[in-house]
Write a protein that holds these residues in place. Structure first.
Motif, PDB file in Angstrom:
ATOM      1  N   ALA A  53      84.012 -86.438 -44.951  1.00  0.00           N
ATOM      2  CA  ALA A  53      82.997 -85.385 -45.044  1.00  0.00           C
ATOM      3  C   ALA A  53      82.161 -85.304 -43.772  1.00  0.00           C
ATOM      4  N   ALA A  54      81.824 -86.453 -43.191  1.00  0.00           N
ATOM      5  CA  ALA A  54      81.000 -86.464 -41.979  1.00  0.00           C
ATOM      6  C   ALA A  54      81.715 -85.776 -40.824  1.00  0.00           C
ATOM      7  N   LEU A  55      83.023 -85.971 -40.711  1.00  0.00           N
ATOM      8  CA  LEU A  55      83.782 -85.319 -39.637  1.00  0.00           C
ATOM      9  C   LEU A  55      83.955 -83.832 -39.913  1.00  0.00           C
ATOM     10  N   LEU A  56      84.135 -83.469 -41.179  1.00  0.00           N
ATOM     11  CA  LEU A  56      84.244 -82.047 -41.514  1.00  0.00           C
ATOM     12  C   LEU A  56      82.943 -81.312 -41.193  1.00  0.00           C
ATOM     13  N   ALA A  57      81.798 -81.998 -41.369  1.00  0.00           N
ATOM     14  CA  ALA A  57      80.502 -81.375 -41.095  1.00  0.00           C
ATOM     15  C   ALA A  57      80.334 -81.042 -39.625  1.00  0.00           C
ATOM     16  N   THR A  58      81.079 -81.708 -38.749  1.00  0.00           N
ATOM     17  CA  THR A  58      80.988 -81.412 -37.313  1.00  0.00           C
ATOM     18  C   THR A  58      81.881 -80.244 -36.917  1.00  0.00           C
ATOM     19  N   GLY A  59      82.635 -79.678 -37.892  1.00  0.00           N
ATOM     20  CA  GLY A  59      83.485 -78.528 -37.601  1.00  0.00           C
ATOM     21  C   GLY A  59      84.942 -78.860 -37.363  1.00  0.00           C
ATOM     22  N   LYS A  60      85.340 -80.104 -37.561  1.00  0.00           N
ATOM     23  CA  LYS A  60      86.740 -80.486 -37.339  1.00  0.00           C
ATOM     24  C   LYS A  60      87.631 -79.948 -38.457  1.00  0.00           C
ATOM     25  N   ARG A  61      88.897 -79.658 -38.092  1.00  0.00           N
ATOM     26  CA  ARG A  61      89.888 -79.236 -39.074  1.00  0.00           C
ATOM     27  C   ARG A  61      90.447 -80.467 -39.785  1.00  0.00           C
ATOM     28  N   LEU A  62      91.188 -80.224 -40.882  1.00  0.00           N
ATOM     29  CA  LEU A  62      91.729 -81.342 -41.655  1.00  0.00           C
ATOM     30  C   LEU A  62      92.677 -82.197 -40.822  1.00  0.00           C
ATOM     31  N   ARG A  70      93.510 -84.398 -47.711  1.00  0.00           N
ATOM     32  CA  ARG A  70      93.393 -83.321 -48.689  1.00  0.00           C
ATOM     33  C   ARG A  70      92.923 -83.866 -50.043  1.00  0.00           C
ATOM     34  N   LYS A  71      93.426 -85.046 -50.436  1.00  0.00           N
ATOM     35  CA  LYS A  71      92.995 -85.651 -51.699  1.00  0.00           C
ATOM     36  C   LYS A  71      91.503 -86.007 -51.645  1.00  0.00           C
ATOM     37  N   HIS A  72      91.081 -86.561 -50.507  1.00  0.00           N
ATOM     38  CA  HIS A  72      89.656 -86.879 -50.347  1.00  0.00           C
ATOM     39  C   HIS A  72      88.815 -85.601 -50.411  1.00  0.00           C
ATOM     40  N   LEU A  73      89.320 -84.533 -49.788  1.00  0.00           N
ATOM     41  CA  LEU A  73      88.579 -83.277 -49.756  1.00  0.00           C
ATOM     42  C   LEU A  73      88.378 -82.727 -51.165  1.00  0.00           C
ATOM     43  N   LYS A  74      89.396 -82.872 -52.018  1.00  0.00           N
ATOM     44  CA  LYS A  74      89.285 -82.389 -53.387  1.00  0.00           C
ATOM     45  C   LYS A  74      88.160 -83.113 -54.128  1.00  0.00           C
ATOM     46  N   GLN A  75      88.067 -84.427 -53.930  1.00  0.00           N
ATOM     47  CA  GLN A  75      86.996 -85.203 -54.558  1.00  0.00           C
ATOM     48  C   GLN A  75      85.627 -84.833 -53.981  1.00  0.00           C
ATOM     49  N   ILE A  76      85.606 -84.563 -52.686  1.00  0.00           N
ATOM     50  CA  ILE A  76      84.345 -84.184 -52.029  1.00  0.00           C
ATOM     51  C   ILE A  76      83.849 -82.853 -52.577  1.00  0.00           C
ATOM     52  N   PHE A  77      84.778 -81.882 -52.751  1.00  0.00           N
ATOM     53  CA  PHE A  77      84.405 -80.591 -53.330  1.00  0.00           C
ATOM     54  C   PHE A  77      83.753 -80.786 -54.697  1.00  0.00           C
ATOM     55  N   SER A  78      84.354 -81.634 -55.504  1.00  0.00           N
ATOM     56  CA  SER A  78      83.855 -81.849 -56.862  1.00  0.00           C
ATOM     57  C   SER A  78      82.462 -82.471 -56.853  1.00  0.00           C
ATOM     58  N   VAL A 124      80.729 -77.490 -45.428  1.00  0.00           N
ATOM     59  CA  VAL A 124      80.102 -77.702 -44.124  1.00  0.00           C
ATOM     60  C   VAL A 124      78.644 -77.257 -44.157  1.00  0.00           C
ATOM     61  N   ARG A 125      78.390 -76.112 -44.796  1.00  0.00           N
ATOM     62  CA  ARG A 125      77.022 -75.621 -44.889  1.00  0.00           C
ATOM     63  C   ARG A 125      76.159 -76.579 -45.715  1.00  0.00           C
ATOM     64  N   THR A 126      76.703 -77.081 -46.815  1.00  0.00           N
ATOM     65  CA  THR A 126      75.954 -78.015 -47.663  1.00  0.00           C
ATOM     66  C   THR A 126      75.618 -79.295 -46.913  1.00  0.00           C
ATOM     67  N   LEU A 127      76.589 -79.816 -46.180  1.00  0.00           N
ATOM     68  CA  LEU A 127      76.379 -81.088 -45.482  1.00  0.00           C
ATOM     69  C   LEU A 127      75.443 -80.940 -44.289  1.00  0.00           C
ATOM     70  N   SER A 128      75.595 -79.854 -43.529  1.00  0.00           N
ATOM     71  CA  SER A 128      74.804 -79.699 -42.308  1.00  0.00           C
ATOM     72  C   SER A 128      73.367 -79.283 -42.591  1.00  0.00           C
ATOM     73  N   LEU A 129      73.155 -78.527 -43.685  1.00  0.00           N
ATOM     74  CA  LEU A 129      71.811 -78.069 -44.006  1.00  0.00           C
ATOM     75  C   LEU A 129      71.088 -79.000 -44.974  1.00  0.00           C
ATOM     76  N   GLY A 130      71.805 -79.906 -45.591  1.00  0.00           N
ATOM     77  CA  GLY A 130      71.193 -80.842 -46.526  1.00  0.00           C
ATOM     78  C   GLY A 130      70.567 -82.019 -45.806  1.00  0.00           C
ATOM     79  N   PRO A 131      69.959 -82.943 -46.544  1.00  0.00           N
ATOM     80  CA  PRO A 131      69.308 -84.102 -45.924  1.00  0.00           C
ATOM     81  C   PRO A 131      70.266 -85.005 -45.170  1.00  0.00           C
ATOM     82  N   GLY A 132      71.564 -84.884 -45.464  1.00  0.00           N
ATOM     83  CA  GLY A 132      72.528 -85.692 -44.725  1.00  0.00           C
ATOM     84  C   GLY A 132      72.602 -85.318 -43.262  1.00  0.00           C
TER      85      GLY A 132
END
Length: 457
Positions: A402-411, A426-434, A445-453
């Protein structure tokens, strides 16, 4: 008692060793202190100057006659009624020391000398716990300051009658709290007072909070005699100023603390923030704002304050802030937005200028008049995986993805960076979505970058 001589004290299982050292700069020689007890020296110590055979008030220039020692002296009464330059200086010193602790020795020394004392201290005492300490002091060896807090505060026989110390601005002489004949029989006298050649004391209650009392303490040698009634009157009149000075200091320190917290909070934001005055000068800039300015991304500083380089040319921010007079306390102009173009293929830095609504009559031109927000979409968002674990309940592996996805990286880039297969990511991403209640990667990405994280802490 000679320097380095050890005074041994046994009480139950305790064995306390207190060294009776003297600091020459802190303690005046006995002969000098005895000489200052005559009328002329006392008058000089109280801010008065000698004029031949008579004495003259240094403030008013009026002559007066000295009254006998121990009576209601015209000298002290004149000083009380006219306040005098020395007292004004001391009162001002209380406020200065309240905001700067380094000033306490100087102002306490002036007060000590004013009433011909040998030591002066501001002390605190908690009656229920029997704890106390000398918060600020002059004339007391550091060894005895420590010993007082460690051992002798609970043995201070003058503080045993708590009722005497429940009302602010009350003043007590030591002999009114405990007869001198009984004082000399106490361990407090034998092991803390006598080694310092202290006997007579004067106490002024500054403030009382519950069982805790803050008080002024002045002491001198037995040979000098008890403090005058006029000394008590003088201290009684100074106590309100001393209390206000201490209160101002507490308020000032609280504001300093809030200021530091506010600056740290601004530094944590993932967006640049400039506070600007009327002239476009930077009052405060948070960490990201300083980085954007340093990288020369369309913002610059000149003698005219902060400026921006737009497509049509350079613009001074002060011209955008001061759009003309408006109602008292308001800033003219609406919220304004800009884009600072960069080279081909690069995303622009975006700016938002918002006027500050300040209705304070005491406002001056150096105070903030506007806030400029600056966002650089090319600057990577730093997300700490450990925070994502605590905030969203992600596993360590999911948080790293999730931290790498928040920087704009592709899968595929995330998989390569972590040494994982594409399917595992992809399996990790599914759990992260949930766990983050996201439906698409853009939402995540919007949730992670704009949230307290995404805070820079």
């Amino acid at each position: 008692m000679a320097n380095g001589y050890l005074v041994e004290r046994r009480s139950g299982r305790d064995r306390r060793m207190v060294s009776d050292r003297r600091l020459g700069s802190e303690r005046r020689a006995g002969d000098e202190r005895r000489q200052s007890a005559d009328h002329e020296s006392v008058a000089a110590a109280r801010g008065l100057i000698s004029g031949g055979e008579s004495f003259i008030d240094a403030t008013t220039g009026a002559p007066y006659e000295l009254a006998p020692m121990g009576s209601k002296s015209t000298l002290a009464r004149s000083l009380l009624d006219g306040v005098g330059a020395v007292l004004v200086d001391i009162v001002g010193g209380f406020y200065e020391a309240g905001t700067d602790a380094k000033a306490w020795p100087q102002v306490l020394s002036r007060l000590r000398d004013l009433i011909d004392a040998d030591v002066c201290a501001i002390a605190s005492h908690e009656h229920d716990a029997g704890r106390g300490r000398l918060e600020h002091s002059v004339g007391i060896d550091a060894l005895y300051v420590t010993a007082y807090a460690d051992f002798y505060a609970r043995d201070n026989v003058w503080l045993r009658d708590q009722e005497k110390f429940t009302t602010a601005d009350t003043v007590w002489a030591s002999q009114d709290l405990l007869p001198d004949a009984r004082l000399v029989e106490t361990e407090f006298y034998k092991f803390w007072l006598r080694p310092q050649e202290l006997f007579h004391h004067l106490f002024g209650v500054i403030n009382v909070e519950g069982d805790r009392v803050l008080f002024l303490m002045l002491g001198r040698a037995r040979a000098k005699g008890a403090f005058w009634e006029d000394d008590a009157d003088l201290i009684r009149r100074l106590l309100p100023a001393l209390r206000r000075g201490l209160s101002a200091g507490v308020g000032f320190k609280r504001l300093q603390s809030l200021h530091r917290i506010a600056l740290d909070t601004l530094d944590a934001l993932p967006i640049g923030v400039f506070l600007l005055n009327d002239g476009g000068q930077i009052v405060v800039a948070n960490r990201l704002a300083r980085e954007i300015l340093q990288d020369d991304e369309g913002l610059y500083v000149s003698t005219s304050g902060l400026g921006v380089r737009l497509t049509g040319g350079r613009v001074k921010v002060r011209d955008l802030i001061l759009g003309g007079p408006s109602r008292a306390g308001e800033r003219a102009g609406e919220i304004q937005g800009f884009s600072l173009p960069r080279g081909p293929g690069r995303k622009p830095v975006t700016l938002l200028l918002s006027p500050v609504q300040d209705f304070s009559e005491a406002r001056n031109r150096s105070d903030p008049a506007a806030v400029l927000f600056a966002a650089d979409p090319e600057r990577p968002v730093e997300v700490d995986p450990r925070r994502l674990t605590r905030i969203y309940g992600l596993s360590r592996a999911e948080a790293r993805v999730a931290a790498l996805l928040a920087t704009g990286k592709r899968l595929d880039e995330v998989a390569a960076a972590l040494g994982l297969t594409y399917e595992t990511v992809r399996k990790h991403l599914k759990q992260i979505f949930s766990k983050t209640s996201s439906e698409r990667q853009a939402d995540l990405v919007r949730t992670l970058s704009l949230g307290p994280g995404g805070l820079r802490i």
